[in-house]
Design a protein around this motif. Sequence first.
Motif, PDB file in Angstrom:
ATOM      1  N   GLU A 175       0.986  -1.162  -0.084  1.00  0.00           N
ATOM      2  CA  GLU A 175       0.165  -0.006  -0.077  1.00  0.00           C
ATOM      3  C   GLU A 175       0.824   1.169  -0.013  1.00  0.00           C
ATOM      4  O   GLU A 175       1.966   1.188   0.610  1.00  0.00           O
ATOM      5  CB  GLU A 175      -0.990   0.007   1.166  1.00  0.00           C
ATOM      6  CG  GLU A 175      -1.915  -1.040   1.323  1.00  0.00           C
ATOM      7  CD  GLU A 175      -2.958  -1.130   0.127  1.00  0.00           C
ATOM      8  OE1 GLU A 175      -2.989  -0.239  -0.654  1.00  0.00           O
ATOM      9  OE2 GLU A 175      -3.543  -2.331  -0.222  1.00  0.00           O
ATOM     10  N   PRO A 176       0.401   2.169  -0.649  1.00  0.00           N
ATOM     11  CA  PRO A 176      -0.897   2.494  -1.075  1.00  0.00           C
ATOM     12  C   PRO A 176      -1.330   2.216  -2.526  1.00  0.00           C
ATOM     13  O   PRO A 176      -2.226   2.190  -3.094  1.00  0.00           O
ATOM     14  CB  PRO A 176      -1.129   3.883  -1.211  1.00  0.00           C
ATOM     15  CG  PRO A 176       0.214   4.647  -1.187  1.00  0.00           C
ATOM     16  CD  PRO A 176       1.258   3.792  -0.592  1.00  0.00           C
ATOM     17  N   ARG A 177       0.023   1.711  -3.286  1.00  0.00           N
ATOM     18  CA  ARG A 177      -0.231   1.499  -4.670  1.00  0.00           C
ATOM     19  C   ARG A 177      -1.224   0.218  -5.046  1.00  0.00           C
ATOM     20  O   ARG A 177      -1.824   0.152  -6.183  1.00  0.00           O
ATOM     21  CB  ARG A 177       1.039   1.272  -5.363  1.00  0.00           C
ATOM     22  CG  ARG A 177       1.701   2.531  -5.736  1.00  0.00           C
ATOM     23  CD  ARG A 177       2.845   2.065  -6.713  1.00  0.00           C
ATOM     24  NE  ARG A 177       3.260   3.674  -7.488  1.00  0.00           N
ATOM     25  CZ  ARG A 177       4.323   3.779  -8.048  1.00  0.00           C
ATOM     26  NH1 ARG A 177       5.389   3.099  -7.911  1.00  0.00           N
ATOM     27  NH2 ARG A 177       4.543   4.855  -8.661  1.00  0.00           N
ATOM     28  N   LEU A 178      -1.457  -0.846  -4.090  1.00  0.00           N
ATOM     29  CA  LEU A 178      -2.308  -1.864  -4.260  1.00  0.00           C
ATOM     30  C   LEU A 178      -3.738  -1.363  -4.353  1.00  0.00           C
ATOM     31  O   LEU A 178      -4.260  -1.955  -5.371  1.00  0.00           O
ATOM     32  CB  LEU A 178      -1.854  -2.906  -3.166  1.00  0.00           C
ATOM     33  CG  LEU A 178      -0.761  -3.990  -3.518  1.00  0.00           C
ATOM     34  CD1 LEU A 178      -0.742  -4.950  -2.216  1.00  0.00           C
ATOM     35  CD2 LEU A 178      -0.689  -4.523  -4.896  1.00  0.00           C
ATOM     36  N   SER A 179      -4.004  -0.700  -3.724  1.00  0.00           N
ATOM     37  CA  SER A 179      -5.466  -0.040  -3.755  1.00  0.00           C
ATOM     38  C   SER A 179      -5.570   0.641  -4.977  1.00  0.00           C
ATOM     39  O   SER A 179      -6.947   0.561  -5.255  1.00  0.00           O
ATOM     40  CB  SER A 179      -5.748   0.744  -2.440  1.00  0.00           C
ATOM     41  OG  SER A 179      -5.359  -0.062  -1.269  1.00  0.00           O
ATOM     42  N   THR A 180      -4.668   1.198  -5.635  1.00  0.00           N
ATOM     43  CA  THR A 180      -5.101   1.907  -6.803  1.00  0.00           C
ATOM     44  C   THR A 180      -5.328   0.951  -7.988  1.00  0.00           C
ATOM     45  O   THR A 180      -6.101   1.374  -8.757  1.00  0.00           O
ATOM     46  CB  THR A 180      -3.719   2.824  -7.204  1.00  0.00           C
ATOM     47  OG1 THR A 180      -2.600   1.932  -7.589  1.00  0.00           O
ATOM     48  CG2 THR A 180      -3.628   3.737  -6.092  1.00  0.00           C
TER      49      THR A 180
END
Length: 436
Positions: A245-250
């Motif tokens: 996170e936070p990239r996975l949520s994107t």
Amino acid sequence: MALAQAANIAEKIAGHDDNAITQQDVSTFPSGGKDDTMKALVWMGKNHLVEDRDVILKVTGSTVCGSDLHLLHGAILEMKKGDILGHEFCGEAAVVGRAVHNVEVGRRYVASFQIACGECWFCERRLSSQCERTNANTLQREAYGGRTAGIFGYAHLTGGFAGGQAEYVRVPLGDVNLLEIPDGVPDEKALFLSDVLATSYHCVVDTGVEAGDSVAVWGAGPIGQMAGVFALDKGAEKLIFVDTEPRLSTMRGKFPADRLELVDYKAPSGDEKGTVVGRLKELCRGRGPDVALECAAGEYAKGWLHRLEMTVGLETDTSELVNEMIESVRSFGRCGVTGIYAGFTNHFNIGSLMQRGIRLIGNGQAPVHLYWKDLLKDIERGKLDPMQMVSHRVRLEDLDKVYHVFDEKKDGMQKVFVETKFSYPASKDSPALTRY
């Protein structure tokens, strides 16, 4: 953020400021007749002028690439103070060398991030990233056994060419390295033909993603995201992103939920199934993914041993992500490496590679010229939308701050469109301007 001195001088010349030039610094091109398109003096350094095949672009859009962060971190050799960064850009032709017959002043063009001659063995096959004539750096040949093409704004290791994070940029061999942007395609979409679209597409094609494959992607940044888009377009059955996170949520909401899985490498790992390798095996019938795509880079050490070795110069790149890929994929699986690796690594699991028949593919710098016309057609047809990865619109003057926001993965920043004073009004798909 200081702009390029050469760019400022080019602007003065374009504005006919007599104080911008001296007899020592410039001279005129000999006239070749009334059809000459070269009508201006352009200073590119003492005793150096625009070559006959050069084009000066008035930059209307650029961006920050994940590979630019390796320059920020000092991971790439042969950077010099004052170097102008930026290898992805588009703009309007302001000055055209007299030997360039396919570029017109006032028209819009996107530049290939690599500089190709158009005539060598590799260029004849549109493998522009490996041009034999545009990078004279000897260190790269000694280190790699060969040289890549010259690259805009990416250290003297790749030729020392000034980049496009500026108001003006010189494009050598402009007749080869510029692609005209059709009237119906805004800069915000065309810009990414410079690099990210061709790079992510090449990663998928070169590694051999096929219909029915399960594909794991290390790195949920713009390259990884678009590699996922192209993998699904090739018929991949399952797409798995490995990041945190936070990239996975994107990634949620950008891909069909029934074909998407997310693996957080920072999640607790109390048993074998809690590791990245164990989790990927579990998600793929115990065998592992068919294909692994590395879209992160060798700069990011996860364990203390690699951090120590990189700090003291015993290696330049960590093998951890590549080892995870090799150990995760099924036997006879394919691993493609697109993330930047600069030199040497330790603790590489060559045993698993050999014993299990894994195909390890260095995708290299993507040959932009091989793909950009077809990708442009896909954009024109509405089949490909580069804006799905663009999260921010920013100003050139704020780039020094933007680099750090991007590096620290703040504000949900994914890909940015960098506007200059020459940019056209924002297209309807553009994010609103954010100032830093």
